[in-house]
Design a protein around this motif. Structure first.
Motif, PDB file in Angstrom:
ATOM      1  N   THR A  92     -19.055  64.315  37.967  1.00 45.51           N
ATOM      2  CA  THR A  92     -20.201  63.690  37.303  1.00 45.51           C
ATOM      3  C   THR A  92     -19.679  62.818  36.175  1.00 45.51           C
ATOM      4  OG1 THR A  92     -20.451  65.460  35.673  1.00 45.51           O
ATOM      5  CG2 THR A  92     -21.627  65.723  37.769  1.00 45.51           C
ATOM      6  N   ALA A  93     -20.565  62.036  35.585  1.00 43.25           N
ATOM      7  CA  ALA A  93     -20.179  61.246  34.419  1.00 43.25           C
ATOM      8  C   ALA A  93     -19.751  62.151  33.270  1.00 43.25           C
ATOM      9  CB  ALA A  93     -21.332  60.347  33.985  1.00 43.25           C
ATOM     10  N   GLU A  94     -20.331  63.330  33.182  1.00 43.10           N
ATOM     11  CA  GLU A  94     -19.972  64.265  32.119  1.00 43.10           C
ATOM     12  C   GLU A  94     -18.597  64.874  32.346  1.00 43.10           C
ATOM     13  OE1 GLU A  94     -23.041  67.163  31.613  1.00 43.10           O
ATOM     14  OE2 GLU A  94     -24.227  65.842  30.332  1.00 43.10           O
ATOM     15  N   SER A  95     -18.200  65.046  33.602  1.00 41.29           N
ATOM     16  CA  SER A  95     -16.924  65.709  33.874  1.00 41.29           C
ATOM     17  C   SER A  95     -15.734  64.757  33.850  1.00 41.29           C
ATOM     18  CB  SER A  95     -16.973  66.436  35.220  1.00 41.29           C
ATOM     19  OG  SER A  95     -17.062  65.519  36.300  1.00 41.29           O
ATOM     20  N   ILE A  96     -15.955  63.475  34.169  1.00 50.46           N
ATOM     21  CA  ILE A  96     -14.827  62.544  34.189  1.00 50.46           C
ATOM     22  C   ILE A  96     -15.064  61.270  33.372  1.00 50.46           C
ATOM     23  CG2 ILE A  96     -13.976  63.365  36.426  1.00 50.46           C
ATOM     24  CD1 ILE A  96     -15.205  60.872  37.722  1.00 50.46           C
ATOM     25  N   GLY A  97     -16.269  61.080  32.829  1.00 53.93           N
ATOM     26  CA  GLY A  97     -16.565  59.851  32.090  1.00 53.93           C
ATOM     27  C   GLY A  97     -17.314  58.860  32.961  1.00 53.93           C
ATOM     28  N   ASP A  98     -18.109  57.994  32.324  1.00 55.61           N
ATOM     29  CA  ASP A  98     -18.992  57.117  33.099  1.00 55.61           C
ATOM     30  C   ASP A  98     -18.243  56.064  33.913  1.00 55.61           C
ATOM     31  OD1 ASP A  98     -18.245  55.625  30.868  1.00 55.61           O
ATOM     32  OD2 ASP A  98     -20.253  55.585  30.003  1.00 55.61           O
ATOM     33  N   GLU A  99     -17.211  55.444  33.332  1.00 52.64           N
ATOM     34  CA  GLU A  99     -16.509  54.394  34.066  1.00 52.64           C
ATOM     35  C   GLU A  99     -15.696  54.946  35.238  1.00 52.64           C
ATOM     36  OE1 GLU A  99     -14.758  52.910  30.578  1.00 52.64           O
ATOM     37  OE2 GLU A  99     -16.278  51.374  30.229  1.00 52.64           O
ATOM     38  N   PRO A 100     -14.899  56.032  35.056  1.00 50.80           N
ATOM     39  CA  PRO A 100     -14.240  56.627  36.219  1.00 50.80           C
ATOM     40  C   PRO A 100     -15.234  57.086  37.283  1.00 50.80           C
ATOM     41  CG  PRO A 100     -13.241  57.433  34.207  1.00 50.80           C
ATOM     42  CD  PRO A 100     -14.462  56.667  33.790  1.00 50.80           C
ATOM     43  N   PHE A 101     -16.389  57.615  36.849  1.00 50.05           N
ATOM     44  CA  PHE A 101     -17.409  58.045  37.805  1.00 50.05           C
ATOM     45  C   PHE A 101     -17.936  56.847  38.595  1.00 50.05           C
ATOM     46  CE2 PHE A 101     -21.822  59.869  38.590  1.00 50.05           C
ATOM     47  CZ  PHE A 101     -21.401  60.704  39.613  1.00 50.05           C
TER      48      PHE A 101
END
Length: 338
Positions: A92-101
């Motif tokens: 998720t964006a919370e687990s890896i960050g918005d740009e990597p997601f």
């Protein structure tokens, strides 16, 4: 905020000296930069704020994914996990960050997406997996000199180029302008589409590149459609919508939409904004929401927004794609021994 920056001007020489000395220690080999067997391409900037790193990484992915197993490695800014994380179906964006997601959602069948604040450890972890990447794209790591990237792409915006700026805290530069000499490619981003040759030459003179450096100019290209989780909509069909942005500089997007003659109100949040329950309650009152792809990665988890939430894809157009593509492929051919 601007007034505070000027008050802090006496700190500028100290910041300059500390960052200059750090770079000099790396240049002299006193502080160690680690090279890796896997070819590493670094995309970064000298300044804080948005220079277009995400579209540049996506450009490289499109260029390389058919012929190489590509991995992206970011720090995963504002993620709620620690250490090395390799994106999977539960990411998720919370687990890896918005740009990597965003990278994972768009290219997951073709690439590996990883995050680690310690880039050397991240590279080592990627080299341990069975599906060994053939090239690693370092996102926002120009100042991460513990890694010795084989190829550096430095981005600077047309509206605020590094050669007109000074270091923090009064300016926006993370390190002195001389750091630009480490770049193989200097890309002037977010240029007007009608940028003249005369103005390009003026910018070239101010950059004054080294003989081994290549300067390119890029502009933003917006899609003709906005996209939701289950449908597309022509941008010209949009009526009276809410634009939601949580990026460093929303001005180019706002200008584009105004030039299209579209009617909208704008909720402008800070870069990488973490949307609160109150924010979502406010957005639930809106009939149609258009946002950036990065913000979409964080907002699409809310089921109440799903049917009215759209994002506008962007890409970059480079003035000499043939030349830049050749430079990148030549680097990989030489370093991978292919």
């Amino acid at each position: 905020m601007i007034f505070l920056r000027y008050i802090l001007y006496p700190i500028v020489p100290i910041y300059y000296l500390v960052t200059w000395l750090r770079n000099k220690l790396y240049d002299l080999g006193i502080k160690k930069s680690i090279s890796h067997k896997t070819p590493v391409i670094c995309v970064g900037n000298l300044s804080v704020g948005g220079t277009g790193k995400t579209p540049m990484i996506e450009y490289l992915i499109h260029l390389l994914k058919e012929d190489y197993l590509v991995a992206t490695l970011s720090r995963g800014y504002k993620r709620k996990t620690k250490g090395f994380q390799l994106a999977n179906k539960d990411a998720t964006a919370e687990s890896i960050g918005d740009e990597p997601f965003q990278f994972y959602n768009k290219f997951k069948k073709n690439i590996l997406v990883a995050v680690d604040g310690d880039r050397n450890n991240g590279i080592k972890q990627l080299q341990l997996i069975d599906n060994l990447p053939e090239v690693i794209l370092l996102d926002d790591a120009f100042q991460h000199r513990k890694v010795k990237a084989g190829f550096n792409i430095l981005l600077t915006t047309y509206s605020n180029p590094y050669f007109k700026d000074i270091v923090l805290p009064t300016g926006n530069l993370r390190e002195p302008r001389s750091g630009s000499k480490r770049a193989n490619i200097i890309m002037v981003t977010k240029c007007p589409k009608d940028l003249s040759d005369a103005e390009k030459n003026t910018i070239l003179q101010k950059i004054n590149p080294e003989t081994n450096q290549h300067v390119f100019f890029s502009s933003i290209s917006y899609s003709n459609s906005v996209i939701s989780s289950n449908t597309n909509k022509p941008i010209d069909d949009l009526n009276d919508f809410t634009l939601v942005t949580g990026i460093a500089n929303a001005f180019p997007l706002v200008s584009f939409l105004k030039e299209k003659g579209l009617k909208f109100d704008h909720l402008n949040f800070k870069d990488h904004h973490e949307f609160s329950e109150q924010d979502i309650l406010e957005l639930n009152k809106r009939d149609l929401i258009v946002t950036t792809e990065k913000d979409f990665m964080r907002l699409k988890q809310y089921k109440s927004l799903r049917d009215k939430l759209f994002y506008l894809p962007i890409s970059i157009v480079i003035n000499d794609e043939v030349k830049i593509n050749k430079l990148i492929i030549d680097f990989l051919m030489h370093n991978a021994g292919l």
